[in-house]
Enzyme design. Structure first.
Site, short mmCIF file in Angstrom:
data_model
loop_
_atom_site.label_atom_id
_atom_site.label_comp_id
_atom_site.label_asym_id
_atom_site.label_seq_id
_atom_site.Cartn_x
_atom_site.Cartn_y
_atom_site.Cartn_z
N ASN A 10 48.89 49.71 37.60
CA ASN A 10 47.64 49.24 38.20
C ASN A 10 47.43 47.80 37.75
O ASN A 10 46.94 47.53 36.66
CB ASN A 10 46.48 50.13 37.76
CG ASN A 10 45.17 49.77 38.42
OD1 ASN A 10 45.04 48.72 39.05
ND2 ASN A 10 44.16 50.62 38.25
N ARG A 92 49.37 50.40 42.58
CA ARG A 92 48.14 50.02 43.27
C ARG A 92 48.39 48.69 43.98
O ARG A 92 48.78 47.71 43.37
CB ARG A 92 46.98 49.87 42.29
CG ARG A 92 45.71 49.30 42.94
CD ARG A 92 44.57 49.23 41.93
NE ARG A 92 43.44 48.49 42.48
CZ ARG A 92 43.07 47.28 42.08
NH1 ARG A 92 43.75 46.66 41.11
NH2 ARG A 92 42.04 46.66 42.61
N HIS A 180 38.55 48.63 46.47
CA HIS A 180 38.22 49.63 45.44
C HIS A 180 38.39 51.05 45.98
O HIS A 180 37.82 52.01 45.45
CB HIS A 180 36.78 49.46 44.94
CG HIS A 180 36.58 48.24 44.11
ND1 HIS A 180 35.49 47.41 44.25
CD2 HIS A 180 37.33 47.68 43.12
CE1 HIS A 180 35.58 46.40 43.40
NE2 HIS A 180 36.69 46.55 42.70
N GLY A 205 31.73 46.17 38.35
CA GLY A 205 32.47 45.62 37.23
C GLY A 205 32.64 44.14 37.47
O GLY A 205 31.83 43.52 38.17
N ASN A 206 33.68 43.55 36.90
CA ASN A 206 33.95 42.14 37.19
C ASN A 206 34.16 41.93 38.68
O ASN A 206 33.72 40.95 39.26
CB ASN A 206 35.16 41.66 36.39
CG ASN A 206 35.33 40.16 36.49
OD1 ASN A 206 34.42 39.40 36.19
ND2 ASN A 206 36.50 39.73 36.96
N GLY A 207 34.85 42.87 39.30
CA GLY A 207 34.86 43.00 40.75
C GLY A 207 33.89 44.11 41.10
O GLY A 207 33.84 45.13 40.40
N ARG A 236 33.10 35.83 41.57
CA ARG A 236 33.11 35.71 43.03
C ARG A 236 31.68 35.81 43.56
O ARG A 236 30.88 36.58 43.04
CB ARG A 236 33.99 36.81 43.64
CG ARG A 236 35.47 36.56 43.42
CD ARG A 236 36.30 37.78 43.79
NE ARG A 236 36.47 38.69 42.67
CZ ARG A 236 37.06 39.88 42.74
NH1 ARG A 236 37.52 40.31 43.90
NH2 ARG A 236 37.18 40.64 41.66
N ASP A 282 30.98 37.82 31.99
CA ASP A 282 30.86 39.11 31.32
C ASP A 282 29.39 39.49 31.17
O ASP A 282 28.62 38.79 30.50
CB ASP A 282 31.52 39.03 29.94
CG ASP A 282 31.67 40.39 29.27
OD1 ASP A 282 30.73 41.20 29.34
OD2 ASP A 282 32.75 40.64 28.69
N GLU A 380 41.55 55.37 38.37
CA GLU A 380 42.47 54.95 39.43
C GLU A 380 43.89 55.41 39.15
O GLU A 380 44.62 55.79 40.08
CB GLU A 380 42.42 53.44 39.58
CG GLU A 380 41.09 52.92 40.11
CD GLU A 380 41.04 51.40 40.16
OE1 GLU A 380 40.44 50.87 41.10
OE2 GLU A 380 41.59 50.75 39.24
#
Length: 393
Positions: A10, A92, A180, A205-207, A236, A282, A380
């Site tokens: 992953n 992934r 995701h 999360g961060n994404g 982003r 973060d 995942e």
């Protein structure tokens, strides 16, 4: 070689999570060992490996140049710790483009299709292709499989998948793909038979993305053509006025290639929580600073506001809501973020129990809430292993 061992890779932007799995009952899988290579692309990385019962097999700093270099080091540790060689490897893959929409075995034709679709996710797919080729070299006898983050969203109706652009753009594969997906599939697996007809999953999360699930199928999702769209993320921006992008491009006086490069850097690396706060992507660091740093406080407020708006919109799309699930690093661990997102959703019958939310218990809705709210860890790697096991049959 074990006949049923599945090795899962992953790949993230600066990490490589991995796991060895064996078949279990009822088409499920059980972990043999899991690990992570952190700090890929730096000389301050680390590789860790532990058994399913949390016995540490390896945990050492490493200079890790690339994902392939990380895989070489991981392969060496698997061998040194006498772990079984894999019969199959599951990868992934963030984006399969318009033609690869289902999890499948990797063939030369699939590899060629992935190469032609790399422009849909230029930050991810080339790295994943490199990792696939390296795993083929290191494990030549193992079957290789691609599990696509976009596959879960192939059920989007055209009214959700299509952008309001001319027909030739749609025919050219420009559409909402969503991401995701493997995380969302793992949440549905965790819920088992308790999947309600109207469900919203917030992977934060961060994404970060949010998806509306009707009768077990994705019917709308916040990310679009790329993982840059949707709600605010770590670096982003999420959705933007498209005219803003034209304005930025026109305001630069250098050559067109440089303008596009700088815009891509702005959107993927310099925006979101980091861009707003000027401090960090973060959420934990922003929480620590928010009491005295107004920009950190604003970043948190904008993040939770964007998530709240998406959830409320999807309640309308679904015609109501039975269950809201929080997952991902922020979704699972930041009680304040969950409270801030849910504040204002009381009119939809959603009420949190403050104590349960603070303790991040599995169920955090108040007794009087008409909507259940759960905190469910995403897995995942196990979900990829499940797909590979099914495809091996």
């Amino acid at each position: 070689m074990s006949s049923d061992t599945i090795f899962v890779l992953n790949s993230g932007s600066s990490s490589l999570k991995f796991g060895l799995f064996a078949a279990a009952e009822d088409s499920d899988v059980r972990a043999i060992a899991t690990g992570n290579a952190e700090g890929v692309g730096s000389n301050q990385g680390k590789i860790s490996l532990k058994t399913a019962d949390n016995k540490v097999l390896y945990d050492q700093p490493h200079a890790i140049d690339t994902q392939s270099h990380a895989l070489q080091q991981i392969s060496e540790q698997l061998s040194k710790n006498n772990l079984p060689a894999p019969a199959a490897i599951g990868h992934r893959v963030v984006h399969g483009g318009p033609n690869l929409t289902e999890h499948q075995k990797i063939t030369p034709k699939v590899l060629a299709e992935l190469e032609s679709a790399a422009h849909f996710a230029p930050l991810h797919v080339p790295v994943e292709l490199e990792l696939i080729r390296e795993s083929q070299r290191l494990f030549p006898n193992a079957a290789q499989f691609a599990c696509f983050d976009t596959a879960f969203h192939r059920t989007l109706p055209e009214c959700a998948a299509r952008f309001p652009l001319p027909e030739n753009v749609w025919q050219g594969g420009i559409r909402r793909y969503g991401f995701h997906g493997i995380s969302y599939e793992s949440i549905l697996h965790a819920l088992g038979k308790n999947i309600p007809p109207r469900l919203i999953i917030a992977h934060l999360g961060n994404g970060a993305s949010i998806t509306a699930v009707a009768n077990g199928h994705s019917v709308d999702t916040s990310m679009g053509l790329t993982p840059t769209g949707g709600i605010i993320m770590g670096t982003r921006p999420g959705d933007l006025d498209p005219g803003l992008l034209v304005h930025i491009l026109q305001s630069h006086k250098d050559d067109a290639t440089q303008r596009v490069f700088e815009l891509s850097k702005l959107l993927d690396k310099q925006s979101g929580l980091l861009g707003i706060s000027g401090l960090s992507s973060d959420m934990r660091q922003l929480r620590e600073a928010a009491a005295t740093n107004l920009r950190a406080k604003l970043a948190i407020e904008m993040f939770t506001r964007s998530a709240k708006k998406a959830i409320a919109g999807y309640i309308a799309i679904l015609g109501g809501l039975e269950l809201l699930v929080f997952t991902g690093g922020i979704g699972e661990h930041d009680a304040a973020a969950r409270a801030e997102i849910c504040d204002g959703l009381q009119s939809f019958g959603l009420v949190l129990d403050p104590k349960s939310n603070r303790e991040s218990t599995k169920q955090i809705a108040a007794r009087e809430s008409r909507v259940q709210v759960n905190v469910v860890p995403s897995d995942e790697e196990a979900q990829i292993a499940r797909h590979v096991r099914r495809l091996l049959r």
